[in-house]
Motif scaffolding. Structure first.
Motif, PDB file in Angstrom:
ATOM      1  N   THR A  49       0.699  -1.242  -0.040  1.00 49.58           N
ATOM      2  CA  THR A  49       0.021   0.017   0.052  1.00 49.58           C
ATOM      3  C   THR A  49       0.886   1.217   0.013  1.00 49.58           C
ATOM      4  O   THR A  49       0.597   2.284  -0.816  1.00 49.58           O
ATOM      5  CB  THR A  49      -0.944  -0.019   1.139  1.00 49.58           C
ATOM      6  OG1 THR A  49      -1.898  -1.345   0.978  1.00 49.58           O
ATOM      7  CG2 THR A  49      -1.730   1.321   1.351  1.00 49.58           C
ATOM      8  N   LEU A  50       1.801   1.297   0.865  1.00 51.23           N
ATOM      9  CA  LEU A  50       2.849   2.518   0.779  1.00 51.23           C
ATOM     10  C   LEU A  50       3.411   2.559  -0.620  1.00 51.23           C
ATOM     11  O   LEU A  50       3.625   3.626  -1.074  1.00 51.23           O
ATOM     12  CB  LEU A  50       4.071   1.936   1.981  1.00 51.23           C
ATOM     13  CG  LEU A  50       5.032   3.447   1.857  1.00 51.23           C
ATOM     14  CD1 LEU A  50       4.530   4.400   2.831  1.00 51.23           C
ATOM     15  CD2 LEU A  50       6.226   2.715   2.481  1.00 51.23           C
ATOM     16  N   ALA A  51       4.002   1.225  -1.132  1.00 52.80           N
ATOM     17  CA  ALA A  51       4.494   1.607  -2.668  1.00 52.80           C
ATOM     18  C   ALA A  51       3.545   2.156  -3.500  1.00 52.80           C
ATOM     19  O   ALA A  51       3.883   2.971  -4.423  1.00 52.80           O
ATOM     20  CB  ALA A  51       5.002   0.019  -3.081  1.00 52.80           C
ATOM     21  N   ARG A  52       2.289   1.726  -3.449  1.00 54.61           N
ATOM     22  CA  ARG A  52       1.392   2.025  -4.380  1.00 54.61           C
ATOM     23  C   ARG A  52       0.824   3.711  -4.037  1.00 54.61           C
ATOM     24  O   ARG A  52       0.605   4.450  -5.040  1.00 54.61           O
ATOM     25  CB  ARG A  52      -0.163   1.316  -4.352  1.00 54.61           C
ATOM     26  CG  ARG A  52       0.327  -0.121  -4.918  1.00 54.61           C
ATOM     27  CD  ARG A  52      -0.986  -0.798  -5.175  1.00 54.61           C
ATOM     28  NE  ARG A  52      -1.587  -1.061  -4.046  1.00 54.61           N
ATOM     29  CZ  ARG A  52      -1.601  -2.324  -3.550  1.00 54.61           C
ATOM     30  NH1 ARG A  52      -0.953  -3.423  -4.027  1.00 54.61           N
ATOM     31  NH2 ARG A  52      -2.208  -2.748  -2.296  1.00 54.61           N
ATOM     32  N   ALA A  53       0.824   3.796  -2.855  1.00 59.70           N
ATOM     33  CA  ALA A  53       0.690   5.479  -2.390  1.00 59.70           C
ATOM     34  C   ALA A  53       1.901   6.479  -2.956  1.00 59.70           C
ATOM     35  O   ALA A  53       1.481   7.238  -3.793  1.00 59.70           O
ATOM     36  CB  ALA A  53       0.639   5.708  -1.095  1.00 59.70           C
ATOM     37  N   LEU A  57      -0.657   4.843  -7.733  1.00 55.65           N
ATOM     38  CA  LEU A  57      -1.366   3.647  -8.052  1.00 55.65           C
ATOM     39  C   LEU A  57      -2.360   3.067  -7.197  1.00 55.65           C
ATOM     40  O   LEU A  57      -2.510   2.003  -7.370  1.00 55.65           O
ATOM     41  CB  LEU A  57      -0.107   2.708  -8.751  1.00 55.65           C
ATOM     42  CG  LEU A  57       0.837   3.163  -9.545  1.00 55.65           C
ATOM     43  CD1 LEU A  57       1.956   2.198  -9.879  1.00 55.65           C
ATOM     44  CD2 LEU A  57       0.110   3.441 -10.873  1.00 55.65           C
ATOM     45  N   LEU A  58      -2.696   3.944  -6.165  1.00 56.11           N
ATOM     46  CA  LEU A  58      -3.919   3.115  -5.351  1.00 56.11           C
ATOM     47  C   LEU A  58      -5.203   3.074  -6.092  1.00 56.11           C
ATOM     48  O   LEU A  58      -5.361   4.020  -6.841  1.00 56.11           O
ATOM     49  CB  LEU A  58      -4.232   4.077  -4.200  1.00 56.11           C
ATOM     50  CG  LEU A  58      -3.102   4.069  -3.261  1.00 56.11           C
ATOM     51  CD1 LEU A  58      -3.314   5.154  -2.277  1.00 56.11           C
ATOM     52  CD2 LEU A  58      -3.044   2.882  -2.436  1.00 56.11           C
ATOM     53  N   PRO A  59      -5.714   1.987  -6.068  1.00 52.50           N
ATOM     54  CA  PRO A  59      -6.869   1.737  -6.636  1.00 52.50           C
ATOM     55  C   PRO A  59      -8.023   2.869  -6.449  1.00 52.50           C
ATOM     56  O   PRO A  59      -7.893   3.422  -5.475  1.00 52.50           O
ATOM     57  CB  PRO A  59      -7.454   0.342  -6.309  1.00 52.50           C
ATOM     58  CG  PRO A  59      -6.874   0.145  -5.125  1.00 52.50           C
ATOM     59  CD  PRO A  59      -5.697   0.795  -4.856  1.00 52.50           C
ATOM     60  N   GLU A  60      -8.827   2.718  -7.397  1.00 51.32           N
ATOM     61  CA  GLU A  60      -9.981   3.719  -7.245  1.00 51.32           C
ATOM     62  C   GLU A  60     -10.880   3.383  -5.885  1.00 51.32           C
ATOM     63  O   GLU A  60     -10.986   2.334  -5.587  1.00 51.32           O
ATOM     64  CB  GLU A  60     -11.047   3.819  -8.332  1.00 51.32           C
ATOM     65  CG  GLU A  60     -11.473   5.135  -8.878  1.00 51.32           C
ATOM     66  CD  GLU A  60     -12.223   4.983 -10.065  1.00 51.32           C
ATOM     67  OE1 GLU A  60     -13.372   5.234 -10.358  1.00 51.32           O
ATOM     68  OE2 GLU A  60     -11.399   4.355 -11.178  1.00 51.32           O
ATOM     69  N   GLY A  61     -11.256   4.352  -5.036  1.00 53.29           N
ATOM     70  CA  GLY A  61     -11.938   4.276  -3.955  1.00 53.29           C
ATOM     71  C   GLY A  61     -11.065   4.044  -2.643  1.00 53.29           C
ATOM     72  O   GLY A  61     -11.546   4.298  -1.367  1.00 53.29           O
ATOM     73  N   ALA A  62      -9.963   4.307  -2.832  1.00 54.05           N
ATOM     74  CA  ALA A  62      -8.909   4.285  -1.782  1.00 54.05           C
ATOM     75  C   ALA A  62      -9.041   5.497  -1.103  1.00 54.05           C
ATOM     76  O   ALA A  62      -8.837   6.539  -1.762  1.00 54.05           O
ATOM     77  CB  ALA A  62      -7.449   3.742  -2.076  1.00 54.05           C
ATOM     78  N   ILE A 202      11.277  -3.193  -0.854  1.00 52.15           N
ATOM     79  CA  ILE A 202      10.200  -3.654   0.038  1.00 52.15           C
ATOM     80  C   ILE A 202      10.403  -5.246   0.261  1.00 52.15           C
ATOM     81  O   ILE A 202      10.523  -6.005  -0.729  1.00 52.15           O
ATOM     82  CB  ILE A 202       8.746  -3.537  -0.313  1.00 52.15           C
ATOM     83  CG1 ILE A 202       8.594  -1.844  -0.522  1.00 52.15           C
ATOM     84  CG2 ILE A 202       7.443  -4.216   0.215  1.00 52.15           C
ATOM     85  CD1 ILE A 202       7.475  -1.656  -1.162  1.00 52.15           C
ATOM     86  N   THR A 203      10.384  -5.648   1.597  1.00 48.10           N
ATOM     87  CA  THR A 203      10.528  -7.107   1.915  1.00 48.10           C
ATOM     88  C   THR A 203      10.178  -7.484   3.124  1.00 48.10           C
ATOM     89  O   THR A 203       9.833  -6.654   4.008  1.00 48.10           O
ATOM     90  CB  THR A 203      12.155  -7.508   1.650  1.00 48.10           C
ATOM     91  OG1 THR A 203      12.268  -8.970   2.074  1.00 48.10           O
ATOM     92  CG2 THR A 203      12.851  -6.652   2.798  1.00 48.10           C
ATOM     93  N   HIS A 204       9.739  -8.709   3.157  1.00 48.21           N
ATOM     94  CA  HIS A 204       9.366  -9.330   4.908  1.00 48.21           C
ATOM     95  C   HIS A 204      10.260  -9.781   5.526  1.00 48.21           C
ATOM     96  O   HIS A 204      10.273 -10.146   6.466  1.00 48.21           O
ATOM     97  CB  HIS A 204       8.297 -10.458   4.318  1.00 48.21           C
ATOM     98  CG  HIS A 204       8.516 -11.612   3.706  1.00 48.21           C
ATOM     99  ND1 HIS A 204       8.608 -11.574   2.307  1.00 48.21           N
ATOM    100  CD2 HIS A 204       9.271 -12.538   4.041  1.00 48.21           C
ATOM    101  CE1 HIS A 204       9.032 -12.848   1.738  1.00 48.21           C
ATOM    102  NE2 HIS A 204       9.371 -13.443   2.692  1.00 48.21           N
TER     103      HIS A 204
END
Ligand SMILES: Nc1ncnc2c1ncn2[C@@H]1O[C@H](COP(=O)(O)OP(=O)(O)O)[C@@H](O)[C@H]1O
Ligand SMILES: [Mg+2]
Length: 263
Positions: A49-53, A57-62, A202-204
């Motif tokens: 979510t951070l990467a998309r923000a 590139l966050l989906p519509e509606g976010a 980004i990694t776990h």
């Protein structure tokens, strides 16, 4: 030290989220120009979510709250030109019906204003840079004809085709076996250094990141637990959560895994 991006009280809630739980909640974080920043956290902690923000590139509606500043660029980054994105599964960023050459050249031509011929030449150079053997032949291949590691190299070539200032790698090596993973990290290391890119990695896997980045930001349940230089986070973590994360990785007791692999 100049700031590439500042996040202030950044929050994201997906429209479809049950009980309205935030995917990111009140994140304050600076990304320094030219640094390698690891975003670490378990699955569902909000990393992608951070990467998309960051990428817009966050989906519509976010629903997005808080602020994001881009002092270096002066505007939010635009896909392909200002940032490149490398995903876990290169299949999701590569088009199965276009040749490797076509898809890398497409980005170079669109964002750098090159003619198709110039873009095609640049694409072949890029394949050489990501160390694909026989770039001229690979240009004519389709994604399914390459191995997973090679496809990830191609995805990286496509991501950097327009010389972006920011490279976001979201679990880019997680699906690869350990040897290929190390090769891809070595490649990212060289490209980021040569091009002076800012890297959000980004990694776990905190062990994987620790030998590779300058700073670590630890996420848990939509929140930033702590952020700091790798050495201080590893040697003196502020939170019990980070302490537990470090303790669960035996590798961290010895020199970082990747330090042995990188030149
Ligand atoms: N498109 C989406 N719609 C609704 N909820 C989502 C969506 N993408 C992610 N989430 C939720 O947001 C939270 C954070 O997800 P994500 O950022 O993908 O975490 P991570 O990348 O750390 O695994 C999770 O609870 C996830 O279920
Ligand atoms: Mg993710």
């Amino acid at each position: 030290m100049s700031i590439f991006c500042s996040l202030r009280q950044l929050s994201v809630t997906y429209g479809r989220a049950r009980n309205g739980a935030a995917a990111l909640d009140g994140i304050d974080l600076d990304i320094v120009a030219g640094e390698r920043l690891a975003i670490i956290g378990e699955s569902g902690s909000g990393k992608s979510t951070l990467a998309r923000a960051l990428a817009g590139l966050l989906p519509e509606g976010a629903k997005v709250g808080g602020e994001m500043f881009w002092p270096e660029l002066g505007h939010p980054p635009s896909a392909g030109r200002d940032f490149g994105f490398v995903f876990q599964d290169p299949g999701s960023s590569l088009n199965p019906v276009l040749t490797i050459g076509e898809q890398i050249a497409e980005g170079a031509s669109r964002h750098l204003g090159l003619s198709w011929k110039q873009a095609y030449i640049r694409a072949e150079e890029l394949l050489g840079r990501v160390r694909i053997p026989q770039p001229d032949r690979a240009m004519r291949a389709f994604p399914h004809q390459l191995s997973g590691g090679q496809r990830q190299r191609v995805a990286i070539a496509a991501a950097i085709a327009a010389r972006p200032a920011l490279l976001i790698a979201d679990e880019a090596t997680s699906a690869l076996d350990v040897v290929v993973q190390a090769e891809i990290l070595r490649l990212l290391d060289a490209l980021v250094r040569e091009d002076g890119m800012t890297l959000v990695f980004i990694t776990h896997d905190i062990a994987l990141a620790s030998g590779f980045v300058d700073r670590i930001a630890v996420f848990r349940n939509a929140r930033l637990v702590e952020a700091g230089p790798v050495r201080s986070v590893l040697s003196a973590p502020e939170s019990d959560y980070t302490t537990a994360l470090i303790a669960s990785h035996r590798d961290l007791a010895t020199p970082p895994l990747i330090a042995e692999v990188l030149p």
